[in-house]
Design an enzyme around this catalytic site. Structure first.
Site, mmCIF file in Angstrom:
data_model
loop_
_atom_site.group_PDB
_atom_site.id
_atom_site.type_symbol
_atom_site.label_atom_id
_atom_site.label_comp_id
_atom_site.label_asym_id
_atom_site.label_seq_id
_atom_site.Cartn_x
_atom_site.Cartn_y
_atom_site.Cartn_z
ATOM 1 N N GLY A 46 -2.576 0.887 15.788
ATOM 2 C CA GLY A 46 -2.403 -0.556 15.670
ATOM 3 C C GLY A 46 -1.168 -0.878 14.849
ATOM 4 N N GLN A 51 4.713 -5.651 9.902
ATOM 5 C CA GLN A 51 5.045 -4.270 9.537
ATOM 6 C C GLN A 51 6.441 -3.861 10.031
ATOM 7 O OE1 GLN A 51 1.012 -2.780 11.018
ATOM 8 N NE2 GLN A 51 1.467 -1.345 9.369
ATOM 9 N N CYS A 104 -2.965 3.514 7.348
ATOM 10 C CA CYS A 104 -2.064 2.433 7.748
ATOM 11 C C CYS A 104 -0.654 3.004 7.862
ATOM 12 C CB CYS A 104 -2.108 1.332 6.691
ATOM 13 S SG CYS A 104 -1.033 -0.056 7.059
ATOM 14 N N LEU A 105 0.061 2.594 8.915
ATOM 15 C CA LEU A 105 1.432 3.087 9.088
ATOM 16 C C LEU A 105 2.340 2.641 7.951
ATOM 17 C CD1 LEU A 105 1.897 2.635 12.950
ATOM 18 C CD2 LEU A 105 1.483 4.755 11.678
ATOM 19 N N GLU A 147 -5.711 -5.026 11.302
ATOM 20 C CA GLU A 147 -4.417 -5.621 11.689
ATOM 21 C C GLU A 147 -4.369 -7.099 11.323
ATOM 22 O OE1 GLU A 147 -2.233 -3.534 12.302
ATOM 23 O OE2 GLU A 147 -3.584 -1.882 12.770
ATOM 24 N N HIS A 150 -3.249 -7.780 7.882
ATOM 25 C CA HIS A 150 -1.786 -7.758 7.694
ATOM 26 C C HIS A 150 -1.202 -9.165 7.840
ATOM 27 C CE1 HIS A 150 -0.757 -3.556 7.211
ATOM 28 N NE2 HIS A 150 -1.468 -3.191 8.259
HETATM 29 NI NI NI Z 1 -2.051 -1.237 8.689
#
Ligand code: NI
Length: 182
Positions: A46, A51, A104-105, A147, A150
């Protein structure tokens, strides 16, 4: 399609509140294409627009199930099922909650057990701007809630105990310092 740089915590841009999208047009679709390519490349399941530095209420998700191998002895085929969420809203959530070890990326290599409602009913616009309303469960429900956090400037570790949160923030700050020194 372009692979975009992913912003990493503690970058203050991750705390920005994202704005609703006025119209789903070709420009927004190009952003969603780039976000999906970026997410697959990372790889992750996701990604929210913030991001990659865009403060719009846009998410892409693909749980990338592994299907059956095409033939015996071959690698299982990755089944891609991209989902696009524009202006997502949660209209109902179950009282029943569950914990999932989230990553999380934007918070590389750090994980924590986050407790969230197990099922949610959500509304959103898709890639073509068509409205959807659906009840979601399992990993998809967890991922959507992660997500959507975010979009409000919330990161998964904000949900953890102060002790665990402080540990993650310390590691992130150290990693950042290391990068600046290198
Ligand atoms: Ni994330």
């Amino acid at each position: 399609m372009t692979i975009l740089p992913i912003i990493e915590a503690p970058d203050p841009r991750l705390r920005v509140i994202s704005e609703p999208v006025a119209v789903v047009d070709d420009g927004l679709r190009a952003l969603m294409d780039d976000m999906l390519a970026t997410m697959y490349d990372a790889p992750g399941i996701g990604l929210a627009a913030i991001q990659v530095g865009v403060a719009k209420r846009v998410l892409v998700i693909d749980l990338q199930r592994r299907g059956e191998p095409a033939a015996e002895g071959e690698e299982p085929v990755e089944v891609r099922e991209p989902r696009y969420f524009v202006n997502p809203e949660i209209v109902w959530e179950s009282d029943e909650v569950g914990a999932y070890n989230e990553g999380c990326l934007s918070v590389p290599e750090l994980f924590g057990d986050v407790v969230r409602p197990l099922r949610v009913r959500a509304k959103w616009l898709d890639y073509d701007g068509a409205p959807h309303e659906e009840e979601l469960d399992g990993l998809l429900a967890t991922c959507l809630q992660h997500e959507m956090d975010h979009l409000k400037g919330i990161l998964f570790f904000d949900h953890l105990s102060k002790l665990k949160r402080d540990m993650i923030v310390k590691k992130l700050t150290k990693a950042k310092r290391g990068k600046l020194a290198a």
